[in-house]
Write a protein that holds these residues in place. Structure first.
Motif, PDB file in Angstrom:
ATOM      1  N   SER A 187       1.158  -1.665   0.018  1.00 39.97           N
ATOM      2  CA  SER A 187      -0.058  -0.233  -0.183  1.00 39.97           C
ATOM      3  C   SER A 187       1.140   1.252  -0.048  1.00 39.97           C
ATOM      4  O   SER A 187       2.333   1.414   0.611  1.00 39.97           O
ATOM      5  N   CYS A 188       0.555   2.199  -0.627  1.00 39.44           N
ATOM      6  CA  CYS A 188       1.457   3.703  -0.157  1.00 39.44           C
ATOM      7  C   CYS A 188       0.285   4.915  -0.204  1.00 39.44           C
ATOM      8  O   CYS A 188      -1.358   4.755  -0.700  1.00 39.44           O
ATOM      9  N   ALA A 189       0.345   5.409   0.650  1.00 41.29           N
ATOM     10  CA  ALA A 189      -0.020   7.292   0.807  1.00 41.29           C
ATOM     11  C   ALA A 189       0.322   7.929  -0.237  1.00 41.29           C
ATOM     12  O   ALA A 189       1.526   8.550  -0.074  1.00 41.29           O
ATOM     13  N   PHE A 190      -0.614   9.067  -0.006  1.00 34.65           N
ATOM     14  CA  PHE A 190      -0.024  10.094  -0.845  1.00 34.65           C
ATOM     15  C   PHE A 190      -1.137  11.105  -0.097  1.00 34.65           C
ATOM     16  O   PHE A 190      -2.489  10.735   0.463  1.00 34.65           O
ATOM     17  N   GLU A 191      -0.376  12.096   0.568  1.00 38.91           N
ATOM     18  CA  GLU A 191      -1.021  13.487   0.617  1.00 38.91           C
ATOM     19  C   GLU A 191      -1.406  14.802   0.394  1.00 38.91           C
ATOM     20  O   GLU A 191      -0.110  15.597  -0.195  1.00 38.91           O
ATOM     21  N   LEU A 192      -2.391  15.420  -0.253  1.00 43.06           N
ATOM     22  CA  LEU A 192      -2.475  16.517  -0.684  1.00 43.06           C
ATOM     23  C   LEU A 192      -2.730  17.608   0.343  1.00 43.06           C
ATOM     24  O   LEU A 192      -3.375  17.818   0.558  1.00 43.06           O
ATOM     25  N   GLY A 193      -2.877  19.012  -0.173  1.00 44.52           N
ATOM     26  CA  GLY A 193      -2.845  19.740   0.624  1.00 44.52           C
ATOM     27  C   GLY A 193      -3.035  21.440  -0.269  1.00 44.52           C
ATOM     28  O   GLY A 193      -1.727  21.479  -0.072  1.00 44.52           O
ATOM     29  N   GLY A 194      -2.951  22.150   1.143  1.00 48.60           N
ATOM     30  CA  GLY A 194      -2.207  23.584   0.211  1.00 48.60           C
ATOM     31  C   GLY A 194      -1.423  24.210   0.706  1.00 48.60           C
ATOM     32  O   GLY A 194      -0.290  23.765   2.064  1.00 48.60           O
ATOM     33  N   VAL A 252      -5.684  18.818   5.495  1.00 42.74           N
ATOM     34  CA  VAL A 252      -4.245  17.516   4.402  1.00 42.74           C
ATOM     35  C   VAL A 252      -5.433  15.967   3.784  1.00 42.74           C
ATOM     36  O   VAL A 252      -5.962  16.239   4.662  1.00 42.74           O
ATOM     37  N   LEU A 253      -5.521  16.367   2.875  1.00 43.52           N
ATOM     38  CA  LEU A 253      -6.001  15.183   2.145  1.00 43.52           C
ATOM     39  C   LEU A 253      -5.359  13.600   1.855  1.00 43.52           C
ATOM     40  O   LEU A 253      -4.037  13.737   1.169  1.00 43.52           O
ATOM     41  N   GLN A 254      -5.351  12.805   3.385  1.00 44.40           N
ATOM     42  CA  GLN A 254      -4.483  11.590   2.634  1.00 44.40           C
ATOM     43  C   GLN A 254      -5.455  10.564   1.830  1.00 44.40           C
ATOM     44  O   GLN A 254      -6.667   9.808   2.415  1.00 44.40           O
ATOM     45  N   TYR A 255      -4.644   9.991   0.427  1.00 47.40           N
ATOM     46  CA  TYR A 255      -5.307   9.020  -0.142  1.00 47.40           C
ATOM     47  C   TYR A 255      -4.341   7.701  -0.182  1.00 47.40           C
ATOM     48  O   TYR A 255      -3.415   7.934   0.324  1.00 47.40           O
ATOM     49  N   GLU A 256      -4.558   6.420   0.246  1.00 46.22           N
ATOM     50  CA  GLU A 256      -4.176   5.662   0.601  1.00 46.22           C
ATOM     51  C   GLU A 256      -4.550   4.712  -0.439  1.00 46.22           C
ATOM     52  O   GLU A 256      -6.123   4.237  -0.678  1.00 46.22           O
ATOM     53  N   VAL A 257      -3.829   3.899  -1.430  1.00 47.85           N
ATOM     54  CA  VAL A 257      -4.071   3.090  -2.524  1.00 47.85           C
ATOM     55  C   VAL A 257      -3.169   1.139  -2.149  1.00 47.85           C
ATOM     56  O   VAL A 257      -1.912   1.481  -1.508  1.00 47.85           O
ATOM     57  N   THR A 258      -4.161   0.086  -2.299  1.00 42.43           N
ATOM     58  CA  THR A 258      -3.507  -0.728  -1.950  1.00 42.43           C
ATOM     59  C   THR A 258      -3.123  -1.150  -3.595  1.00 42.43           C
ATOM     60  O   THR A 258      -4.218  -1.929  -4.385  1.00 42.43           O
ATOM     61  N   LEU A 259      -2.012  -2.142  -3.586  1.00 48.23           N
ATOM     62  CA  LEU A 259      -1.870  -2.520  -4.624  1.00 48.23           C
ATOM     63  C   LEU A 259      -1.917  -4.088  -5.045  1.00 48.23           C
ATOM     64  O   LEU A 259      -1.567  -4.555  -4.086  1.00 48.23           O
ATOM     65  N   ASP A 260      -2.354  -4.800  -5.499  1.00 45.70           N
ATOM     66  CA  ASP A 260      -2.705  -6.276  -5.997  1.00 45.70           C
ATOM     67  C   ASP A 260      -1.262  -6.485  -6.735  1.00 45.70           C
ATOM     68  O   ASP A 260      -0.916  -5.873  -7.723  1.00 45.70           O
ATOM     69  N   ARG A 261      -0.358  -7.336  -6.517  1.00 41.96           N
ATOM     70  CA  ARG A 261       0.445  -8.069  -7.518  1.00 41.96           C
ATOM     71  C   ARG A 261       0.636  -9.242  -8.041  1.00 41.96           C
ATOM     72  O   ARG A 261       0.130 -10.149  -8.020  1.00 41.96           O
TER      73      ARG A 261
END
Length: 353
Positions: A187-194, A252-261
């Motif tokens: 899983s990878c998390a990224f954050e968006l904000g002003g 801050v808006l945090q998104y976390e996506v989970t990957l299937d390998r």
């Protein structure tokens, strides 16, 4: 046909054509053009009239102090996975970044002007944009959101602004749950904000839905190592307070996506060969001690396993944790090494006697 019609109009009615082509009503920005004016003239007049005295640096905040910031809804449509670099902790997605807000300076009456929608040029470059846009930024960035393509923003009579633009989302990830590689789901998390405006000026919130996935045929993810598990995609909104301004919230808006390998590649290219080589290394026990190929066979098996290990190491991250595939390779090498040592001892004691 349109060119011929315009040529005939210019020859038969030169004055009318001049008024039509030049949109002479634009000279007076305080008086709306007549309803009979061409639609493109109405759009041009409305854009120039609404942008007169417009400041692209100031958010469209209403009166009322810090209690009335601009509410900006943010949504991401994931188009396709471009690259997942586990070793260098980089994830690149092709996305459509969407934002919407209300700018009261761009309000007009569609019954008076006759225009139901406008398109304003929008850009993060303050010298290029014609309207104010949020200074949204990717915090754990490999590349800035400012590298996204500049696209027009749709504006409606009530001042509602919708801005969608495509671009590469390149994130520096702290991948988690890698210990079971290749049977893991990283899983990878990224954050968006002003970046320059706090929550007192611009308040970021999630769209509904906050994350979507393209359904176009061109967005298919066939023959790729990874795919995103849509049901495991999580979002979270937080507010940070920094020492410089302890009373100002920074949403801050945090998104976390989970990957299937796709684990089949590692199974066929790394796991199965190592297991087979480990079993083959035991065949030296059935060789006659007087056979010279007994020692060379064990050395060949060990070298083959080392070659597989070198190739697989290029696909693995360097980390303090023990990964499943690293443990498997190490154990297989240990079995082959012990079998070779046993062969050397047997040959040595046989000829010594």
């Amino acid at each position: 046909m349109l060119t011929i019609a315009a040529l005939l109009l210019s020859l038969l009615f030169p004055a009318a054509y001049a008024n039509l082509a030049n949109c002479q009503w634009l000279a007076d920005l305080k008086t709306p053009p007549p309803a009979s004016a061409p639609y493109f003239c109405l759009e041009s007049w409305l854009q120039q009239a609404s942008l007169e005295g417009y400041d692209t640096m100031s958010p469209p905040r209403e009166l009322g102090g810090n209690t009335n910031p601009v509410f900006v809804d943010v949504g991401i449509n994931i188009f396709k996975i471009v690259d997942i670099d586990i070793k260098n902790a980089i994830m690149e997605l092709s996305v459509w970044l969407r934002m919407s807000w209300t700018d009261t300076r761009l309000v007009w009456d569609p019954d008076v002007v006759g225009v139901s929608q406008l398109a304003y040029y929008a850009s993060n470059d303050r010298e290029q944009t014609t309207i104010w846009v949020p200074d949204l930024e990717l915090y754990n960035q490999y590349e800035s959101l400012y590298d996204f393509a500049d696209k027009p923003a749709q504006v409606f009579p009530n001042g509602f602004v919708f801005w969608s633009r495509p671009g590469p989302l390149k994130v520096l990830c702290a991948f988690r749950d890698l210990t079971q590689l290749p049977f893991d789901k990283p899983s990878c998390a990224f954050e968006l904000g002003g970046w320059a405006k706090s929550g007192y000026d611009v308040n970021y919130e999630f769209m509904s839905p906050p994350v979507s996935f393209s359904t176009e045929e061109s967005a298919a993810t066939t023959y790729q190592q990874y795919k995103i598990i849509g049901d495991d995609t999580r979002t979270n909104r937080r507010e940070y307070f920094y020492p410089c301004c302890p009373n100002e919230p920074w949403p801050v808006l945090q998104y976390e996506v989970t990957l299937d390998r796709a684990a089949s590649y590692y199974v066929l290219k790394v796991i199965v060969p190592n297991i087979l080589f480990a079993f083959l290394s035991f065949l030296v026990f059935w060789f006659d001690v007087r056979t010279g190929e007994r020692l060379s066979f064990g050395v060949t098996i060990l070298l083959a396993m080392v070659a597989v290990d070198i190739i697989s190491s290029e696909l693995l991250p360097i980390c303090p944790e023990y990964l499943f595939i690293e443990v498997l390779v190490a154990v297989s090498l240990l079995f082959a090494f012990l079998a070779l040592c046993e062969t050397c001892l047997v040959v040595y004691w046989y000829y010594k006697r």
